[in-house]
Structure formats: structure tokens, C-alpha cells
Design a protein around this motif. Structure first.
Motif, PDB file in Angstrom:
ATOM      1  N   SER A   1      67.279  21.229  77.056  1.00  0.00           N
ATOM      2  CA  SER A   1      66.925  20.052  77.928  1.00  0.00           C
ATOM      3  C   SER A   1      66.362  19.052  77.029  1.00  0.00           C
ATOM      4  N   GLY A   2      66.951  17.646  77.289  1.00  0.00           N
ATOM      5  CA  GLY A   2      66.160  16.646  76.533  1.00  0.00           C
ATOM      6  C   GLY A   2      67.302  16.126  75.578  1.00  0.00           C
ATOM      7  N   VAL A   3      68.329  17.044  75.143  1.00  0.00           N
ATOM      8  CA  VAL A   3      69.311  16.493  74.166  1.00  0.00           C
ATOM      9  C   VAL A   3      70.724  15.871  74.914  1.00  0.00           C
ATOM     10  N   LYS A   4      70.694  14.762  74.183  1.00  0.00           N
ATOM     11  CA  LYS A   4      71.780  13.598  74.877  1.00  0.00           C
ATOM     12  C   LYS A   4      73.146  13.968  74.147  1.00  0.00           C
ATOM     13  N   GLY A   5      73.071  14.311  72.836  1.00  0.00           N
ATOM     14  CA  GLY A   5      74.151  14.544  72.058  1.00  0.00           C
ATOM     15  C   GLY A   5      73.837  15.252  70.490  1.00  0.00           C
ATOM     16  N   VAL A   6      74.975  15.599  70.191  1.00  0.00           N
ATOM     17  CA  VAL A   6      74.766  16.482  68.965  1.00  0.00           C
ATOM     18  C   VAL A   6      75.898  15.904  67.570  1.00  0.00           C
ATOM     19  N   SER A   7      75.474  15.482  66.581  1.00  0.00           N
ATOM     20  CA  SER A   7      76.266  15.136  65.530  1.00  0.00           C
ATOM     21  C   SER A   7      75.909  16.240  64.257  1.00  0.00           C
ATOM     22  N   ASN A   8      77.226  17.064  64.376  1.00  0.00           N
ATOM     23  CA  ASN A   8      76.871  18.201  63.515  1.00  0.00           C
ATOM     24  C   ASN A   8      77.532  18.052  62.133  1.00  0.00           C
TER      25      ASN A   8
END
Length: 216
Positions: free
Chosen positions: A133-140
Motif C-alpha cells: 500500500s502506498g506504492v504508486k510505481g516502481v523503477s527497477n
């Protein structure tokens, strides 16, 4: 060959099959096999699921993912809170070397950097945090760098020296420190020393060589 209209219908049907998605919230447009997803979802997990669903459809050549994550008011967290959740999740995941991962959170968007030895570890990091929860996106941006296989390095050196009848590998020892190879012992000439270094560089995972060979 599928028409764009048929691809659009199939993508919409595939979105309906995803139990966590409300397909009516997602717009689907198709042009020359390129699918554009638009609209709003309330978690990054749903955003990722929608993209995966589109890729599953035969005939899709590319996905332009323009979905925006709009968190419900009661699910909004500060960047510090999101970072703490990510750190805690990674720390307790047995497949992830948490000491090698750097985390940055900006407006709910998580950026991951660092190095791991296996691709499944990189994927494990992404999969572990995408549902938080709270994560809008991920750059891996984690880089996969395999550990040095000492046996393979030694075998490469042996084969390289065997190709030269006047060279001998018996007096050369190989040690590793992470992704660095340490060479010790004696070489008969600069030619032999260079052949050894070349052989080491041909082994996967090597990022540095500490050549301590002595010319005897």
C-alpha cells in the motif's frame, strides 16, 4: 492476422478475467497492434496486472501503459512511510540480499538500485513491493552481476595456456573476492601473464583483476 478491433476486444475480455481489476475503469485503444491502456486504478499492483493482461493477448506488438495510480485517501502514505515498508519487506525476504539494494521513494514512486547475483532476485524485489500500500510505481534499476565461478576461471586459464605449448599454469593460483579475481604465483613471461589475464576476463561475472603474478 488479427484486426485492431479484434485485438481491442480480446484485451478488454482479458482485463475482465483479472479478478483484481475493474475493467470498466480501463480504456483500451489499439493502433497497428499497439495497445494503449488509459484511466485510473487505485494500486500499482492493478496497474501491473493490467499491463500483463494486455501482453497475454495474441497479436499485441507493444503496450503503451498510460494508467495512473490514484490512491484512496485512507491508503496514502508519506514517502518515509513507504520507504520503511519497502525496507522491512525486502529485509525479511529470504531470496533478496537486502544489503545490496538501495531504495529511493519520491511521491510514492519507488526507485531500486544495486546489484544481485541472479535475475530471480531482481524479480523477487519487484514482486515483493509492487503490492504494498502506498506504492504508486516502481523503477527497477537493479543490475544482475553473477558471482565469479572460480572453477570456470581456472578452467579458462588452463585452456588458454594449453593452447601455447611453452606455457604452464601449474604455478598460478586463483582467488576470488566477490567479483574480483586475484592472481598469484609466477609466470614465465609477459606473454604468459597477458594470456592469463585475457583468460580471466573471458569468465562471466569478473569485474576486476588484481594481478600479483611475478615474472620468473
Amino acid at each position: 492476422m488479427k484486426t485492431d478491433g479484434k485485438i481491442q476486444k480480446d484485451v478488454m475480455d482479458e482485463l475482465k478475467w483479472e479478478p483484481i481489476l475493474n475493467a470498466t475503469e480501463i480504456g483500451v485503444a489499439v493502433s497497428n497492434g499497439v495497445v494503449t491502456l488509459s484511466g485510473y486504478v487505485d494500486t500499482f499492483h492493478k496497474k501491473s496486472a493490467a499491463e500483463n493482461a494486455a501482453w497475454r493477448v495474441k497479436g499485441v506488438t507493444a503496450v503503451a501503459e498510460e494508467l495512473e495510480v490514484r490512491l484512496p485517501f485512507d491508503a496514502r502514505l508519506t514517502d518515509v512511510e513507504v520507504a520503511e515498508k519497502v525496507v522491512h519487506t525486502i529485509k525479511w525476504h529470504t531470496a533478496i540480499p537486502d544489503e545490496n539494494i538501495k531504495i529511493k521513494v519520491t511521491d510514492g514512486w519507488v526507485t531500486l538500485e544495486g546489484e544481485v547475483h541472479w535475475n530471480f532476485q531482481k524479480e523477487s524485489v519487484f514482486n515483493a513491493i509492487r503490492t504494498l500500500s502506498g506504492v504508486k510505481g516502481v523503477s527497477n534499476y537493479i543490475v544482475v552481476k553473477p558471482m565469479v565461478d572460480t572453477t570456470l576461471v581456472k578452467d579458462n586459464i588452463r585452456k588458454a595456456l594449453e593452447r601455447n605449448a611453452d606455457l604452464e599454469a601449474a604455478n598460478i593460483t586463483v582467488e576470488t573476492m566477490g567479483n574480483k579475481v586475484i592472481l598469484k604465483g609466477t609466470a614465465h613471461s609477459w606473454k604468459e601473464r597477458r594470456a592469463v589475464e585475457t583468460a580471466v576476463w573471458s569468465a562471466p561475472g569478473v569485474v576486476a583483476i588484481d594481478d600479483q603474478l611475478v615474472i620468473a
